[in-house]
Design a protein around this motif. Structure first.
Motif, PDB file in Angstrom:
ATOM      1  N   VAL A 208       0.855  -1.185   0.000  1.00  0.00           N
ATOM      2  CA  VAL A 208       0.000   0.000   0.000  1.00  0.00           C
ATOM      3  C   VAL A 208       0.892   1.236   0.000  1.00  0.00           C
ATOM      4  N   LEU A 209       0.346   2.318  -0.527  1.00  0.00           N
ATOM      5  CA  LEU A 209       1.047   3.598  -0.517  1.00  0.00           C
ATOM      6  C   LEU A 209       0.515   4.404   0.658  1.00  0.00           C
ATOM      7  N   GLU A 210       1.385   4.678   1.625  1.00  0.00           N
ATOM      8  CA  GLU A 210       0.986   5.433   2.816  1.00  0.00           C
ATOM      9  C   GLU A 210       1.463   6.872   2.682  1.00  0.00           C
ATOM     10  N   SER A 211       0.534   7.804   2.849  1.00  0.00           N
ATOM     11  CA  SER A 211       0.860   9.227   2.781  1.00  0.00           C
ATOM     12  C   SER A 211       0.640   9.846   4.157  1.00  0.00           C
ATOM     13  N   THR A 212       1.555  10.705   4.566  1.00  0.00           N
ATOM     14  CA  THR A 212       1.485  11.364   5.873  1.00  0.00           C
ATOM     15  C   THR A 212       1.522  12.871   5.680  1.00  0.00           C
ATOM     16  N   LEU A 213       0.504  13.541   6.207  1.00  0.00           N
ATOM     17  CA  LEU A 213       0.473  15.002   6.226  1.00  0.00           C
ATOM     18  C   LEU A 213       0.829  15.448   7.636  1.00  0.00           C
ATOM     19  N   ARG A 214       1.964  16.125   7.776  1.00  0.00           N
ATOM     20  CA  ARG A 214       2.424  16.598   9.083  1.00  0.00           C
ATOM     21  C   ARG A 214       2.109  18.084   9.219  1.00  0.00           C
ATOM     22  N   LEU A 215       1.442  18.422  10.323  1.00  0.00           N
ATOM     23  CA  LEU A 215       1.104  19.813  10.624  1.00  0.00           C
ATOM     24  C   LEU A 215       1.807  20.197  11.916  1.00  0.00           C
ATOM     25  N   ALA A 216       2.573  21.266  11.882  1.00  0.00           N
ATOM     26  CA  ALA A 216       3.296  21.728  13.065  1.00  0.00           C
ATOM     27  C   ALA A 216       2.645  22.994  13.613  1.00  0.00           C
ATOM     28  N   ASN A 217       2.828  23.223  14.921  1.00  0.00           N
ATOM     29  CA  ASN A 217       2.361  24.452  15.572  1.00  0.00           C
ATOM     30  C   ASN A 217       0.895  24.729  15.227  1.00  0.00           C
ATOM     31  N   LEU A 218       0.019  23.821  15.620  1.00  0.00           N
ATOM     32  CA  LEU A 218      -1.390  23.892  15.248  1.00  0.00           C
ATOM     33  C   LEU A 218      -2.051  25.178  15.726  1.00  0.00           C
ATOM     34  N   THR A 219      -2.942  25.709  14.888  1.00  0.00           N
ATOM     35  CA  THR A 219      -3.768  26.859  15.235  1.00  0.00           C
ATOM     36  C   THR A 219      -5.233  26.455  15.117  1.00  0.00           C
ATOM     37  N   ARG A 220      -6.123  27.316  15.595  1.00  0.00           N
ATOM     38  CA  ARG A 220      -7.553  27.025  15.507  1.00  0.00           C
ATOM     39  C   ARG A 220      -7.992  26.846  14.062  1.00  0.00           C
ATOM     40  N   GLN A 221      -7.372  27.589  13.147  1.00  0.00           N
ATOM     41  CA  GLN A 221      -7.760  27.521  11.741  1.00  0.00           C
ATOM     42  C   GLN A 221      -7.406  26.181  11.102  1.00  0.00           C
ATOM     43  N   ASP A 222      -6.565  25.386  11.754  1.00  0.00           N
ATOM     44  CA  ASP A 222      -6.213  24.076  11.202  1.00  0.00           C
ATOM     45  C   ASP A 222      -7.326  23.050  11.400  1.00  0.00           C
ATOM     46  N   SER A 223      -8.281  23.327  12.283  1.00  0.00           N
ATOM     47  CA  SER A 223      -9.417  22.419  12.435  1.00  0.00           C
ATOM     48  C   SER A 223     -10.190  22.359  11.125  1.00  0.00           C
ATOM     49  N   GLY A 224     -10.722  21.189  10.815  1.00  0.00           N
ATOM     50  CA  GLY A 224     -11.510  21.062   9.593  1.00  0.00           C
ATOM     51  C   GLY A 224     -11.429  19.657   9.037  1.00  0.00           C
ATOM     52  N   HIS A 225     -11.914  19.501   7.813  1.00  0.00           N
ATOM     53  CA  HIS A 225     -11.910  18.213   7.130  1.00  0.00           C
ATOM     54  C   HIS A 225     -10.782  18.178   6.101  1.00  0.00           C
ATOM     55  N   TYR A 226     -10.000  17.116   6.155  1.00  0.00           N
ATOM     56  CA  TYR A 226      -8.889  16.918   5.230  1.00  0.00           C
ATOM     57  C   TYR A 226      -9.200  15.701   4.362  1.00  0.00           C
ATOM     58  N   ASN A 227      -9.106  15.879   3.054  1.00  0.00           N
ATOM     59  CA  ASN A 227      -9.365  14.791   2.122  1.00  0.00           C
ATOM     60  C   ASN A 227      -8.052  14.267   1.557  1.00  0.00           C
ATOM     61  N   CYS A 228      -7.830  12.977   1.743  1.00  0.00           N
ATOM     62  CA  CYS A 228      -6.697  12.289   1.124  1.00  0.00           C
ATOM     63  C   CYS A 228      -7.192  11.719  -0.205  1.00  0.00           C
ATOM     64  N   ILE A 229      -6.552  12.103  -1.304  1.00  0.00           N
ATOM     65  CA  ILE A 229      -7.026  11.754  -2.645  1.00  0.00           C
ATOM     66  C   ILE A 229      -5.992  10.854  -3.314  1.00  0.00           C
ATOM     67  N   ALA A 230      -6.388   9.617  -3.590  1.00  0.00           N
ATOM     68  CA  ALA A 230      -5.507   8.657  -4.255  1.00  0.00           C
ATOM     69  C   ALA A 230      -6.007   8.422  -5.675  1.00  0.00           C
ATOM     70  N   SER A 231      -5.082   8.377  -6.636  1.00  0.00           N
ATOM     71  CA  SER A 231      -5.489   8.181  -8.031  1.00  0.00           C
ATOM     72  C   SER A 231      -4.440   7.361  -8.769  1.00  0.00           C
ATOM     73  N   ASN A 232      -4.929   6.514  -9.665  1.00  0.00           N
ATOM     74  CA  ASN A 232      -4.083   5.838 -10.642  1.00  0.00           C
ATOM     75  C   ASN A 232      -4.827   5.859 -11.977  1.00  0.00           C
ATOM     76  N   GLU A 233      -4.326   5.145 -12.971  1.00  0.00           N
ATOM     77  CA  GLU A 233      -4.933   5.252 -14.299  1.00  0.00           C
ATOM     78  C   GLU A 233      -6.310   4.599 -14.372  1.00  0.00           C
ATOM     79  N   PHE A 234      -6.735   3.929 -13.293  1.00  0.00           N
ATOM     80  CA  PHE A 234      -8.017   3.234 -13.331  1.00  0.00           C
ATOM     81  C   PHE A 234      -9.084   3.888 -12.446  1.00  0.00           C
ATOM     82  N   GLY A 235      -8.737   4.966 -11.746  1.00  0.00           N
ATOM     83  CA  GLY A 235      -9.762   5.635 -10.953  1.00  0.00           C
ATOM     84  C   GLY A 235      -9.181   6.528  -9.874  1.00  0.00           C
TER      85      GLY A 235
END
Length: 337
Positions: A135-162
């Motif tokens: 599997v391909l594992e992706s990590t989004l690292r956020l440092a020094n969190l602020t209130r504006q960092d709250s929310g929904h994050y979408n991880c988008i995976a794509s290859n030639e089939f979808g």
């Protein structure tokens, strides 16, 4: 399914001769799908700067993997972070390689790593327990969190089939904001009722309210409210909330429905009003015809808010409790007593 990939043989015979056969190579092409964590809520193990050293802040959150499945119909995974700390958001996608993974915040906000140095994305191929395919594992690292960092994050995976998306919800927790709009609505000789607006809870439920009140001295009582606020600011700057300042501090549990049913008149307590997010505060055991100053703070598991702006009020005069007792009369002159 991917296990259907392989070599198939097609044979045909009519009983005369050796018959015919044909080998067919079958390759099942797989669009991306996500390996969802088995837990729907997790807290980041990245420590705050005040609670651990630099080495502890680099430890990633442990992730356990459950059944294979896509994400569109599933609820968003929730992860908790603390303001000022760091957090890692992870997603793992399987499917045909090569595959690309990108991140997007709140549906339309594409994360630009060049403009925000607090964010870093890395990806690597991994072999997970119980998963035959890498599997391909992706990590989004956020440092020094602020209130504006709250929310929904979408991880988008794509290859030639979808293309497939996995949504993660980040809640950044912090101390509450200070209560607003504190004002008296009713005063009696020995009690006062005030209301204030319930503050933002910092994404962590408010557990208690801190009530600070004191009797004003003659000079303060003779001034107006504005000068009283200025004096209060000076008091706070000189550490007035100590024993010598004569401030009284009371910690009260945030009101619940059960507490509201048990609340009695003339008791010190809080009641949630079902209007404009107002909370009602009852102060008891006061002195009649006396001026007081009060401030309120909110407390959750993260910390305590600043205190609200001070408000002054005066209790009512108390009626005489009955006729004079033990009256004695003595003559002072021939025509006076």
């Amino acid at each position: 399914e991917q296990t259907d990939s392989g070599v198939l043989m097609c044979e045909q015979t009519n009983g005369i001769g050796s018959g015919l056969s044909k080998l067919i190579n079958v390759h099942v092409q797989i669009p991306p799908y996500f390996i969802r964590p088995s837990s729907s809520t997790s807290s980041s193990s990245l420590a705050t700067p005040s609670s651990a050293g630099p080495s502890a802040a680099k430890q990633p959150m442990p992730v356990s993997y459950g059944p294979i499945g896509t994400s569109r119909a599933a609820p968003a995974l929730t992860q908790i972070g603390r303001i000022g700390a760091g957090v890692e958001l992870k997603c793992s996608a399987a499917g045909n390689q090569p595959m690309l993974i990108g991140w997007r915040k709140d549906v339309s906000d594409v994360i630009d790593l060049r403009s925000d140095k607090r964010r870093l994305v890395s990806s690597e191929l991994k072999q997970l327990p119980g998963i035959e395919q890498q599997v391909l594992e992706s990590t989004l690292r956020l440092a020094n969190l602020t209130r504006q960092d709250s929310g929904h994050y979408n991880c988008i995976a794509s290859n030639e089939f979808g293309t497939e998306e996995l949504q993660l919800r980040l809640l950044v927790q912090e101390a509450p904001e200070e209560p607003q709009l504190l004002r008296p609505i009713k005063t009696e000789p020995r009690q006062a009722i005030l209301t204030f607006k319930r503050p933002f809870d910092g994404n962590n439920p408010i557990r208690k309210y801190s009530i600070h009140y004191r009797q004003l001295n003659v000079d303060e009582a003779s001034g107006n409210i504005q000068s009283g606020q200025q004096q209060q600011s000076q008091d706070l700057n000189s550490a007035s909330l100590n024993a010598s300042s004569e401030w009284k501090q009371v910690l009260l549990d945030a009101p619940s429905q059960q507490q509201q049913q048990q609340q009695h008149e003339h008791e010190l307590g809080l009641v949630d009003l079902d209007v404009d997010q107002l909370v009602q505060l009852s102060l008891c055991c006061l002195k009649p015809f006396t001026k007081y100053r009060v401030r309120v703070g909110a407390i959750n598991e993260i910390g305590q808010s600043a205190l609200s702006k001070p408000v002054d009020f005066q209790t009512e005069e108390e009626a005489i409790g009955g006729p004079p007792l033990d009256v004695s009369v003595e003559p002072t002159a021939a025509h006076s007593l």
